[in-house]
Design an enzyme around this catalytic site. Sequence first.
Site, mmCIF file in Angstrom:
data_model
loop_
_atom_site.group_PDB
_atom_site.id
_atom_site.type_symbol
_atom_site.label_atom_id
_atom_site.label_comp_id
_atom_site.label_asym_id
_atom_site.label_seq_id
_atom_site.Cartn_x
_atom_site.Cartn_y
_atom_site.Cartn_z
ATOM 1 C CB SER A 89 10.000 4.728 -1.674
ATOM 2 O OG SER A 89 9.204 4.562 -2.832
ATOM 3 N N GLY A 148 2.425 4.333 1.476
ATOM 4 C CA GLY A 148 2.798 4.604 2.855
ATOM 5 C C GLY A 148 3.266 3.393 3.634
ATOM 6 C CB SER A 160 2.444 -3.650 -8.574
ATOM 7 O OG SER A 160 3.381 -3.742 -7.528
ATOM 8 C CG LEU A 206 -1.989 -1.076 1.309
ATOM 9 C CD1 LEU A 206 -2.623 -1.068 2.694
ATOM 10 C CD2 LEU A 206 -3.041 -0.868 0.227
#
Length: 201
Positions: free
Chosen positions: A42, A38, A109, A36
């Site tokens: 990354s 948050g 994705s 999800l």
Amino acid sequence: MEEKNHIYPIFDRMMTREDKEELLGQHSVMIWFTGLSGSGKSTIAIALERELHKRGLLCRILDGDNIRSGINNNLGFSETDRVENIRRIAEVSKLFLDSGIITIAAFISPNNDIREMAANIIGKDDFLEVFVSTPLEECEKRDVKGLYAKARKGEIQNFTGISAPFEVPEHPALALDTSKLSLEESVNRLLEMVLPKIEKK
């Protein structure tokens, strides 16, 4: 012989992936983070890249910011565009892999079909799916970009986790819940999985 669309294959005359890997002293793999908004995809990807870089391993991170502002800047968020977004990312990732570069992708994705498509393009032997399984409640609490608040107000349509579904991966290579694991713990688990696959003996 002339191929259709006037494409003349030259692959048999190009340096191979193995040549590039030998030059770099590493095996290239695809590390594909899904989860999800948050969830920490990354953040973990960047920390992993730094750890691999310290070990003399060459990586490339692909995420929404550098892809949506460049090669995919003509795509929106319709279902068709979301599929095309991932298809292009997978094709670009394949080029990096063929250059011997460890490639790290961080994209929501959100469904199994779209991730399966990416794995098929990249090659399943090279594709390591990492599910950042941080619960929706925690992701929404973080809401660094304010996207969940907008989605709750109906200002963002088809927002994954709120007004659009997220399908949990069926067989991820690794699952990381950043509400329970520190960044260091998450990266260490990744290194345990990844290093044996990428370090040349």
